[in-house]
Design an enzyme around this catalytic site. Structure first.
Site, mmCIF file in Angstrom:
data_model
loop_
_atom_site.group_PDB
_atom_site.id
_atom_site.type_symbol
_atom_site.label_atom_id
_atom_site.label_comp_id
_atom_site.label_asym_id
_atom_site.label_seq_id
_atom_site.Cartn_x
_atom_site.Cartn_y
_atom_site.Cartn_z
ATOM 1 N N ARG A 1 0.816 -1.256 0.001
ATOM 2 C CA ARG A 1 -0.382 -0.009 0.022
ATOM 3 C C ARG A 1 0.865 1.235 -0.023
ATOM 4 O O ARG A 1 0.660 2.208 -0.906
ATOM 5 C CB ARG A 1 -0.730 -0.070 1.443
ATOM 6 C CG ARG A 1 -1.683 1.181 1.380
ATOM 7 C CD ARG A 1 -3.026 1.199 0.521
ATOM 8 N NE ARG A 1 -2.718 1.976 -0.835
ATOM 9 C CZ ARG A 1 -3.258 1.426 -1.629
ATOM 10 N NH1 ARG A 1 -3.804 0.184 -2.037
ATOM 11 N NH2 ARG A 1 -2.994 2.191 -2.872
ATOM 12 N N LYS B 1 2.842 25.540 -2.862
ATOM 13 C CA LYS B 1 1.526 24.684 -2.617
ATOM 14 C C LYS B 1 1.705 23.216 -2.658
ATOM 15 O O LYS B 1 0.975 22.532 -3.565
ATOM 16 C CB LYS B 1 0.372 25.399 -3.527
ATOM 17 C CG LYS B 1 0.131 26.622 -3.122
ATOM 18 C CD LYS B 1 -0.882 27.286 -3.894
ATOM 19 C CE LYS B 1 -1.145 28.720 -3.863
ATOM 20 N NZ LYS B 1 -1.916 29.324 -4.788
ATOM 21 N N LYS C 1 5.613 40.092 -2.071
ATOM 22 C CA LYS C 1 4.396 39.814 -2.817
ATOM 23 C C LYS C 1 3.673 40.976 -2.509
ATOM 24 O O LYS C 1 4.129 42.073 -1.734
ATOM 25 C CB LYS C 1 3.563 38.569 -1.978
ATOM 26 C CG LYS C 1 4.235 37.427 -2.468
ATOM 27 C CD LYS C 1 3.489 36.228 -2.295
ATOM 28 C CE LYS C 1 3.734 34.918 -2.950
ATOM 29 N NZ LYS C 1 2.861 33.814 -2.539
ATOM 30 N N GLU D 1 6.107 40.537 -7.279
ATOM 31 C CA GLU D 1 4.814 40.114 -7.829
ATOM 32 C C GLU D 1 4.085 41.748 -7.928
ATOM 33 O O GLU D 1 3.910 42.467 -7.398
ATOM 34 C CB GLU D 1 4.083 39.659 -6.761
ATOM 35 C CG GLU D 1 2.683 38.940 -7.035
ATOM 36 C CD GLU D 1 1.940 38.337 -6.052
ATOM 37 O OE1 GLU D 1 1.469 37.328 -6.119
ATOM 38 O OE2 GLU D 1 1.565 39.237 -4.863
ATOM 39 N N ASP E 1 1.013 38.156 -11.988
ATOM 40 C CA ASP E 1 0.025 37.477 -11.408
ATOM 41 C C ASP E 1 -1.348 37.903 -11.821
ATOM 42 O O ASP E 1 -1.932 38.943 -12.051
ATOM 43 C CB ASP E 1 0.096 37.848 -9.805
ATOM 44 C CG ASP E 1 -0.730 36.855 -9.082
ATOM 45 O OD1 ASP E 1 -0.693 35.666 -9.379
ATOM 46 O OD2 ASP E 1 -1.697 37.364 -8.448
#
Lengths: 284, 284, 284, 284, 284, 284
Positions: free
Chosen positions: C100, C135, C167, C201, C222
């Site tokens: 597994r 992320k 940012k 950004e 962005d």
């Protein structure tokens, strides 16, 4: 802006106390009753820059949260012999058991900060950044980099993962496979994260030219004379940052900086800085 | 007989490699293919005592078990500039990624061993033991104690748990509660394991007398002149071991030893020993 | 060149096996005798890119070094339904207990690699680099970044420590203190290691202009339309690298890339890539 | 009743922050002074079930205990786009450094809870329990099981140690040694702790009969049609619990549940639940 | 079938050796040269069941992989005074440094296995299972459960997470909130994984009736006389498993078993089993 | 003076709670709501010495800091059946989940302290020290040594690193290389830190003579009769400390002590002390 991860501080201090057997200090346990209180002062015994107070605080807190540390200064302060750095007060047994570790960190980091200050003072007024290297004490790199910042310096890459520095051996390895320096630089650039600058170590004017042509972002001029560095800097003409390394001392730093390099790096800041003499004087 | 716990070596070396990001060396990964092989030699560049080979072996083994290290010498060997210490051979990328950490340990420990050798040479022929202190690098105490042994020295207690050393502050703490030095020594003796000797720090002839009367097993003569130590040693007359500490250097060590003390301890062996210059020269 | 730290692999795999109780698989212990042998094949059940074989090898090795894994392919291979990936052979009980976890890693990482391949295929022939983001799955970042490389992508900064990305909130924080974007960029540049590029950004043409004037090394466009990005890229004209982010999919990636940006980043590569269907078919 | 071990939460959150370099966020350290304060709100951007607030709280607490999180809701609440989940307030730098990790956990766990809610809603009113499987993210099993509970589901066995599930391969292994399914079940029962039920996986009516005769406590009907499951459930007639697995979706779940099974298990709840879109909007 | 996770064994043995300072055995380091070889035999000095050989092997392997252990028997063998258990051969210093830890584990686990054997012998021929409890030595539960299996016993639930046992206090807590025993059992059943049986502790015939009506899967008859247990068993009539606990000894076990209970649990197997006398006789 | 490192206590207690699954107690989670409160008393059920309160406090604090423990006594107090030791009050669920681990530690350590008290009482009035050995439970040595102190005993060396004990095998090893006992003692003395006494195990009067001549600091008289010990003690005449070991019990301890030995060591204090019966009676 110099910052220290408080968790890291706690972990390193605890490990040092464990290594020192401080949580079971036989002498103190058998000769000083827990209720006896004590107080003391950390006193500078030499000239230098204070660095490491958070470790002192953490050392006493780890042994006994009831010990109070009252700092008179903050990291970065200039010390003269006799300068009062901090008072400590609480159960005497706790103070005695943590004393050595607190001092070990404080003296070592103040030593690094002081060595850095000597170098930054030497180049005062010049547009140059003094930085550390990877020649740090195993396990203490983050602390020593902090001390370099406290002393007015900056940090180089933290380690092999978060910076690119193509050294002579990388270049030689490429050449042995038929690659030019430019091709080696390209390989690094195409594989490394785009957020990293590409730094190339060179030892001659010709190599520096090659590095510029390879569009290196930073050129490390290794073990050159100030005059040779000056020639390189003029040739590079802002097309790359320039870093000087190799045998930098407080004596020759200004001459090196006057060559126009942007950065001076020194391994001695961390591997050879003598501990700064600081004592804890107890009143009992 | 100097010994190093191989697990400890592995753990410390691995942590140092992790700290250095050596398992993801961006520069090497992008510029040196895994199949390219390399070889090199560790060369001494200064005079001194070799210490730390097990860490060199462990550093390469941790990065890549296929790297071979062939030592020409063993720890304890005397080095001259140019002395060939060991050959390393294997995947070049692996060698490059572990090089710095291998050198950091080797230079530091050889530095400690060399400093120790200077001190033991200085007292050659005299019945005295040179020992270290607790002023070691946090996290590296076991390694540095090993290096002291390699350099011909002995070790003091490892830490606060496994030895008893009644210092001035412990005595003062007792006196402030109305205890005599003898009563403080008795308290320590009755609480500590019977396997530990009781050592007492004194700073004068009178205190030394008091310590002898208190039946201290070891008397630490702190910061005395050789002449004062000699008086103490003669007074003690074998009723306790005697240890000299405070500002010991290769210059004054013989005079101190001639006072007749049994042990000389030096913090500088570990906190101030300059790294020994050693390089890894690669053939590519 | 994609590389995985073998120690990290071992550690993560062991922790996953521990979490799964695989070292004490009650069902298997009670129903399959240790001497019964088994064999099986890992078969693809879908189209995609293989990634994660080192974790499969590590999972079986951790449970039982006598289990043999014979891979028919290497990470990066293209899979069709029915493609034979690897054979496994050894004590059946060991195979069952690790199955597994081996599949969990293989399916997840192949999923990430496949998603990456879709994106890199979509922009094939264009001079653009597809990269990941922060992320990622907590605890598995290094593995997922590896899978991105296996799928033909590149990596962005690893984390907050080894890259600078100013940012909108950092800029807003500066503006609220009266700083211009240029001053914020300068602050970052003067504090960060010189080895790091400064990325900014922006969300509009005007901000992009400001960022160029602030000498940002990389400008993150962005959530702009491809047309808006194109205008920015033309204005920037090579004075900074350009990175596109926000809602990138295999469908719109080519249009975005044709705007001329240097880099396209996608969080979905790691946070939304569906697992690739792979099974272990045992012959008993 | 859904519960999360607070120590586990702290440990996992800290490791995620470490992996993200959040304790040394170079951008924030260089652009946001420690005394600047900020505030923000976590806002849902999609429909779903909230899960993961304890991790959000832990993430900010780990970075800086002075950051305050004021939740408007509790885990399990239903979110609409625009729903205010929680306010966060404190040093802006600390908020920025922990933001990504807080969101990573919150989005992922809310995604799992939402997927679970879809399935439990689909079978509302029927006497069936929706449960998870072992197809969880390595390292995050306890968190994902918590999210399943928050979404209205139940948990299956945690791992191979604390539950018995005799799968097709265990049965095949037994048969190859001449054992009947009944003998395999007996072996498991006689070796496993008496506190564990014995579950058997079957793929046909005939096997289900065999399992009932073997006195299995739970019969897992794998990859059957609802009609086939219904026949099995009727035949079993309460002599064992029945569990349906294989390709369960919100679309087919009701039909499956109407077959009369006691339990429906779904790996997709944890291995394929898309993250729920949640943002942190800062006011600076 | 008794099994021990080899990683767990390695970890526990290493920690025990570390705790014992075995990697730096001062006495042996200073008195036995590394090249001196030695050999010895582990000899039983009492009657009992052998358990713990894997820990003996692990202890010597951790200190020195060149030490060879040749076992004459396997765990579970019956020992008489003088029975030769295993030979050990290799560097004498390594043997001496690991001897104590090897013996500590072997004697303790053989003690547990022996105590278990006494109990299983006492009930020989009766259809009853002897099981352990949670009254194990902190840190050694997995080892002690293994020893119970070696001695012919079975294991109860491992811990609070992987089994349900509703004790008197849980019932009292429910009653104080107005719940019947049946409602408490229902609450446990509806919240616990369906893979776990629900066990209920009762102390009287009436409570046992209530537990049966509440459809408990297992009924723990606590501290009853064999006669009272018999009445309960007859009333329960197979509708639940029955477990006897409380003051079980080799003397009263048969009487208890004859009451017809399915399981007998004994905390004394692990918390009070005297160590079995075993020695290591060296030939030097 | 008996002291326990609070960090060690926290770590060991947490590991024990983890091993017991106490952070996810399924029974309690499903049957006792978090808001229900409870209280209880720890009651002695036998005669003995209380030891382990800090572990009780730590166990409840680890599970739930809101649980209050109010001790009526301190470690070292004498217990009679029915003595009220401490009250605990707080969320009932938390109390139930930590109860077993709290009791496991309290009973075990009180057992050790009680056994020690029996031995120290047996030799009351005689100038002899009762000490422990290295025959402790793996992982719990520091706790058990604490309990010995609480019971009025002293500690022997902690482990192989911090004490020198030349046993029969070390002597035999030396003799086989042609060394006398004196030479073996000299080797140990010259290699060990000067802070450690040199202890030598002997089994006869002749060996004891040899040990005295070798200037052993401590002579361990192993398995001798009181009469034989008396002869040795008289011969040694204060030239070394004397320690008696081998089969010491509360019955024969006084006779042994009357032989005049300075120290009596007993492995049974830690490896065979029965747990002291203590219960937690809850009021619900």
């Amino acid at each position: 802006m110099p910052d220290l991860n408080p968790d890291l501080v706690r972990r390193i201090v605890r490990e040092a106390l464990d290594e020192d057997g401080a949580f079971h200090d036989v002498t103190t346990l058998t000769t000083v009753p827990p209720e006896q209180r004590g107080r003391g002062v950390f006193l500078a015994k030499d000239h230098g820059v204070l660095a490491g107070l958070p470790l002192v605080v953490a050392a006493f807190a780890a042994i006994d949260p009831s010990v109070q540390v009252h700092a008179s200064l903050v990291d970065g302060a200039w010390l003269e012999p006799g300068t009062n750095i901090a008072r400590v007060e609480g159960p005497l047994a706790s103070i005695l058991s943590a004393e050595r570790i607190a001092l070990n960190f404080l003296q070592r980091l103040s030593g690094v900060a002081t060595a850095t200050k000597r170098l930054t003072d030497a180049v005062a007024g010049l547009p140059v950044r003094v930085v550390d290297t990877r020649k740090t004490t195993p396990g203490l790199r983050a602390l020593e980099r902090y001390a370099v910042q406290v002393g007015g310096g900056h940090n180089h890459r933290f380690n092999l993962t978060d910076g690119v520095l193509i050294k002579d051996n990388h270049i030689a390895a490429g050449r042995s496979r038929g690659l030019t320096l430019g091709q080696v630089v390209s390989a690094a650039r195409s594989g490394a994260p785009h957020t990293l600058r590409i730094e190339v170590e060179v030892t001659s004017y010709e190599e520096a030219q090659e590095a510029v042509e390879a569009r290196a972002d930073i050129i490390l001029l290794d073990n050159m004379t100030p005059a040779a560095m000056k020639r390189c800097v003029e040739m590079i003409a802002g097309r790359a940052l320039t870093e000087a390394s190799g045998g930098v001392t407080a004596v020759n730093a200004r001459a090196i900086a006057e060559s126009g390099v942007d950065i001076i790096s020194s391994g001695a800041l961390t591997h050879s800085a003598p501990a700064l003499d600081i004592s804890l004087d107890l009143e009992i």
